[in-house]
Write a protein that holds these residues in place. Structure first.
Motif, PDB file in Angstrom:
ATOM      1  N   ASP A   1     -13.344  54.037 -55.495  1.00  0.00           N
ATOM      2  CA  ASP A   1     -14.550  53.470 -54.878  1.00  0.00           C
ATOM      3  C   ASP A   1     -14.168  52.582 -53.691  1.00  0.00           C
ATOM      4  O   ASP A   1     -13.048  52.072 -53.602  1.00  0.00           O
ATOM      5  CB  ASP A   1     -15.345  52.647 -55.898  1.00  0.00           C
ATOM      6  CG  ASP A   1     -15.920  53.515 -57.000  1.00  0.00           C
ATOM      7  OD1 ASP A   1     -16.132  54.714 -56.762  1.00  0.00           O
ATOM      8  OD2 ASP A   1     -16.152  52.995 -58.110  1.00  0.00           O
ATOM      9  N   VAL A   2     -15.142  52.375 -52.816  1.00  0.00           N
ATOM     10  CA  VAL A   2     -14.918  51.561 -51.622  1.00  0.00           C
ATOM     11  C   VAL A   2     -15.442  50.149 -51.846  1.00  0.00           C
ATOM     12  O   VAL A   2     -16.497  49.949 -52.462  1.00  0.00           O
ATOM     13  CB  VAL A   2     -15.608  52.199 -50.395  1.00  0.00           C
ATOM     14  CG1 VAL A   2     -15.463  51.302 -49.159  1.00  0.00           C
ATOM     15  CG2 VAL A   2     -15.016  53.573 -50.115  1.00  0.00           C
ATOM     16  N   LEU A   3     -14.706  49.174 -51.362  1.00  0.00           N
ATOM     17  CA  LEU A   3     -15.094  47.774 -51.489  1.00  0.00           C
ATOM     18  C   LEU A   3     -16.445  47.544 -50.826  1.00  0.00           C
ATOM     19  O   LEU A   3     -16.611  47.817 -49.640  1.00  0.00           O
ATOM     20  CB  LEU A   3     -14.021  46.893 -50.827  1.00  0.00           C
ATOM     21  CG  LEU A   3     -14.170  45.376 -50.947  1.00  0.00           C
ATOM     22  CD1 LEU A   3     -14.046  44.933 -52.398  1.00  0.00           C
ATOM     23  CD2 LEU A   3     -13.104  44.682 -50.097  1.00  0.00           C
ATOM     24  N   PRO A   4     -17.451  47.048 -51.565  1.00  0.00           N
ATOM     25  CA  PRO A   4     -18.783  46.852 -50.988  1.00  0.00           C
ATOM     26  C   PRO A   4     -18.847  45.588 -50.128  1.00  0.00           C
ATOM     27  O   PRO A   4     -17.983  44.718 -50.216  1.00  0.00           O
ATOM     28  CB  PRO A   4     -19.675  46.716 -52.226  1.00  0.00           C
ATOM     29  CG  PRO A   4     -18.776  46.093 -53.246  1.00  0.00           C
ATOM     30  CD  PRO A   4     -17.415  46.692 -52.995  1.00  0.00           C
ATOM     31  N   SER A   5     -19.879  45.496 -49.336  1.00  0.00           N
ATOM     32  CA  SER A   5     -20.071  44.327 -48.481  1.00  0.00           C
ATOM     33  C   SER A   5     -20.669  43.178 -49.290  1.00  0.00           C
ATOM     34  O   SER A   5     -21.725  43.325 -49.909  1.00  0.00           O
ATOM     35  CB  SER A   5     -20.992  44.671 -47.302  1.00  0.00           C
ATOM     36  OG  SER A   5     -21.256  43.526 -46.527  1.00  0.00           O
ATOM     37  N   ILE A   6     -19.992  42.048 -49.305  1.00  0.00           N
ATOM     38  CA  ILE A   6     -20.508  40.830 -49.916  1.00  0.00           C
ATOM     39  C   ILE A   6     -19.891  39.656 -49.172  1.00  0.00           C
ATOM     40  O   ILE A   6     -18.700  39.671 -48.847  1.00  0.00           O
ATOM     41  CB  ILE A   6     -20.197  40.755 -51.430  1.00  0.00           C
ATOM     42  CG1 ILE A   6     -20.736  39.429 -51.995  1.00  0.00           C
ATOM     43  CG2 ILE A   6     -18.714  40.908 -51.719  1.00  0.00           C
ATOM     44  CD1 ILE A   6     -20.629  39.328 -53.501  1.00  0.00           C
ATOM     45  N   VAL A   7     -20.689  38.660 -48.876  1.00  0.00           N
ATOM     46  CA  VAL A   7     -20.221  37.489 -48.142  1.00  0.00           C
ATOM     47  C   VAL A   7     -19.895  36.367 -49.121  1.00  0.00           C
ATOM     48  O   VAL A   7     -20.750  35.955 -49.910  1.00  0.00           O
ATOM     49  CB  VAL A   7     -21.273  37.013 -47.120  1.00  0.00           C
ATOM     50  CG1 VAL A   7     -20.793  35.736 -46.422  1.00  0.00           C
ATOM     51  CG2 VAL A   7     -21.553  38.098 -46.093  1.00  0.00           C
ATOM     52  N   LEU A   8     -18.653  35.894 -49.076  1.00  0.00           N
ATOM     53  CA  LEU A   8     -18.200  34.800 -49.924  1.00  0.00           C
ATOM     54  C   LEU A   8     -17.639  33.689 -49.042  1.00  0.00           C
ATOM     55  O   LEU A   8     -17.296  33.910 -47.877  1.00  0.00           O
ATOM     56  CB  LEU A   8     -17.106  35.292 -50.888  1.00  0.00           C
ATOM     57  CG  LEU A   8     -17.476  36.436 -51.836  1.00  0.00           C
ATOM     58  CD1 LEU A   8     -16.243  36.868 -52.631  1.00  0.00           C
ATOM     59  CD2 LEU A   8     -18.601  36.024 -52.778  1.00  0.00           C
ATOM     60  N   LYS A   9     -17.534  32.504 -49.608  1.00  0.00           N
ATOM     61  CA  LYS A   9     -16.931  31.381 -48.893  1.00  0.00           C
ATOM     62  C   LYS A   9     -15.417  31.388 -49.118  1.00  0.00           C
ATOM     63  O   LYS A   9     -14.945  31.695 -50.217  1.00  0.00           O
ATOM     64  CB  LYS A   9     -17.501  30.067 -49.411  1.00  0.00           C
ATOM     65  CG  LYS A   9     -18.993  29.864 -49.194  1.00  0.00           C
ATOM     66  CD  LYS A   9     -19.301  29.522 -47.757  1.00  0.00           C
ATOM     67  CE  LYS A   9     -20.777  29.159 -47.591  1.00  0.00           C
ATOM     68  NZ  LYS A   9     -21.106  28.837 -46.180  1.00  0.00           N
ATOM     69  N   ASN A  10     -14.662  31.032 -48.070  1.00  0.00           N
ATOM     70  CA  ASN A  10     -13.230  30.846 -48.280  1.00  0.00           C
ATOM     71  C   ASN A  10     -12.953  29.380 -48.595  1.00  0.00           C
ATOM     72  O   ASN A  10     -13.891  28.575 -48.734  1.00  0.00           O
ATOM     73  CB  ASN A  10     -12.423  31.326 -47.070  1.00  0.00           C
ATOM     74  CG  ASN A  10     -12.687  30.500 -45.813  1.00  0.00           C
ATOM     75  OD1 ASN A  10     -13.302  29.428 -45.843  1.00  0.00           O
ATOM     76  ND2 ASN A  10     -12.224  30.994 -44.685  1.00  0.00           N
ATOM     77  N   GLU A  11     -11.686  29.022 -48.709  1.00  0.00           N
ATOM     78  CA  GLU A  11     -11.343  27.657 -49.120  1.00  0.00           C
ATOM     79  C   GLU A  11     -11.736  26.605 -48.087  1.00  0.00           C
ATOM     80  O   GLU A  11     -11.808  25.408 -48.382  1.00  0.00           O
ATOM     81  CB  GLU A  11      -9.850  27.565 -49.445  1.00  0.00           C
ATOM     82  CG  GLU A  11      -8.921  27.463 -48.256  1.00  0.00           C
ATOM     83  CD  GLU A  11      -8.693  28.782 -47.547  1.00  0.00           C
ATOM     84  OE1 GLU A  11      -7.990  28.796 -46.521  1.00  0.00           O
ATOM     85  OE2 GLU A  11      -9.208  29.820 -48.023  1.00  0.00           O
ATOM     86  N   GLU A  12     -12.045  27.062 -46.868  1.00  0.00           N
ATOM     87  CA  GLU A  12     -12.494  26.147 -45.826  1.00  0.00           C
ATOM     88  C   GLU A  12     -14.017  26.132 -45.702  1.00  0.00           C
ATOM     89  O   GLU A  12     -14.568  25.610 -44.735  1.00  0.00           O
ATOM     90  CB  GLU A  12     -11.852  26.541 -44.493  1.00  0.00           C
ATOM     91  CG  GLU A  12     -10.330  26.383 -44.503  1.00  0.00           C
ATOM     92  CD  GLU A  12      -9.709  26.811 -43.179  1.00  0.00           C
ATOM     93  OE1 GLU A  12     -10.421  27.402 -42.344  1.00  0.00           O
ATOM     94  OE2 GLU A  12      -8.511  26.556 -42.996  1.00  0.00           O
ATOM     95  N   ASP A  13     -14.705  26.750 -46.688  1.00  0.00           N
ATOM     96  CA  ASP A  13     -16.165  26.801 -46.735  1.00  0.00           C
ATOM     97  C   ASP A  13     -16.756  27.619 -45.578  1.00  0.00           C
ATOM     98  O   ASP A  13     -17.850  27.344 -45.100  1.00  0.00           O
ATOM     99  CB  ASP A  13     -16.751  25.382 -46.734  1.00  0.00           C
ATOM    100  CG  ASP A  13     -18.141  25.342 -47.376  1.00  0.00           C
ATOM    101  OD1 ASP A  13     -18.404  26.173 -48.269  1.00  0.00           O
ATOM    102  OD2 ASP A  13     -18.969  24.496 -46.971  1.00  0.00           O
ATOM    103  N   VAL A  14     -16.021  28.627 -45.149  1.00  0.00           N
ATOM    104  CA  VAL A  14     -16.471  29.521 -44.077  1.00  0.00           C
ATOM    105  C   VAL A  14     -16.835  30.877 -44.681  1.00  0.00           C
ATOM    106  O   VAL A  14     -16.142  31.372 -45.574  1.00  0.00           O
ATOM    107  CB  VAL A  14     -15.361  29.701 -43.017  1.00  0.00           C
ATOM    108  CG1 VAL A  14     -15.783  30.715 -41.961  1.00  0.00           C
ATOM    109  CG2 VAL A  14     -15.027  28.358 -42.371  1.00  0.00           C
TER     110      VAL A  14
END
Length: 213
Positions: A73-86
């Motif tokens: 399967d292909v990685l779906p689109s989802i927006v997460l925060k990184n450790e810098e809150d971006v």
């Protein structure tokens, strides 16, 4: 004459008593209808509370869940925060390079630190094979940033507090994160996964697979 006069008052007393009995009967029949109205109102109030309950809200949130991601399967689109809150759209991570995504139950705990430091120590080996390394957990960006600074982790960390991506990967059952790692080739197809995996073995196993590609 005396007999006729004495019988007339008896008839009028019977007639005058009849309306009183009718009034009592009517009054008695009205009470149940008032009670039924109160019960109906209570049922409506209960129904409204059920619609606004946390359980109802949770069921609504379930509609936003990602589909399960399995090998191929292909990685779906989802927006997460990184450790810098971006904000980071995970699909951008596989547009130009492969991706090693390792999952930890909780930042800055002994087993998770062993796993994270293992990836830290051989991080250049992944980048030399055109693969990026990311850590994924349900911790807040602030907790992840503190851990990254403390252990000098060279790769980014992603925060998934609702465990949407974690659950889609099959590592989020029971409200916890299973220690694991997932390897996506360039373009986003999942080509390898280890779930569960031991913290000291995860980095070496991931690198072995990347080298075999």
């Amino acid at each position: 004459m005396s007999t006729t006069e004495s019988s007339a008052p008896r008839r009028s007393s019977r007639i005058s008593a009849q309306p009183k009995e009718e009034v009592k009967t009517t009054a008695k029949t009205r009470k149940p209808s008032v009670k039924r109205t109160a019960e109906a109102a209570a049922e409506k109030t209960t129904a409204k509370k059920a619609k606004s309950s946390p359980e109802h809200e949770e069921n609504t949130e379930d509609h936003d869940a990602l589909p399960k991601i399995d090998l191929g399967d292909v990685l779906p689109s989802i927006v997460l925060k990184n450790e810098e809150d971006v904000d980071v759209d995970v699909t951008d991570l596989v547009s130009e390079k492969g991706l090693v995504l390792f999952l930890v139950p909780k930042a800055d705990t002994p087993g998770c630190t062993n796993q994270a430091c293992g990836f830290r120590d051989i991080y250049p080996d992944f980048t030399s094979h055109n693969f990026e390394v990311y850590c994924l957990s349900a911790d807040s960006p602030a907790a992840q940033n503190k851990w990254k600074t403390k252990k000098e982790l060279p790769y980014p960390l992603l925060s998934d507090p609702k465990r949407k991506l974690i659950t889609a990967l099959g590592a989020g059952e029971g409200g916890k994160t299973k220690r694991s790692h997932f390897i996506f080739e360039k373009g986003g197809k999942l080509v390898d996964k280890k779930i569960p995996v031991k913290p000291v073995e995860s980095p070496a196993l991931a690198l072995e697979f990347v080298k075999s590609l």
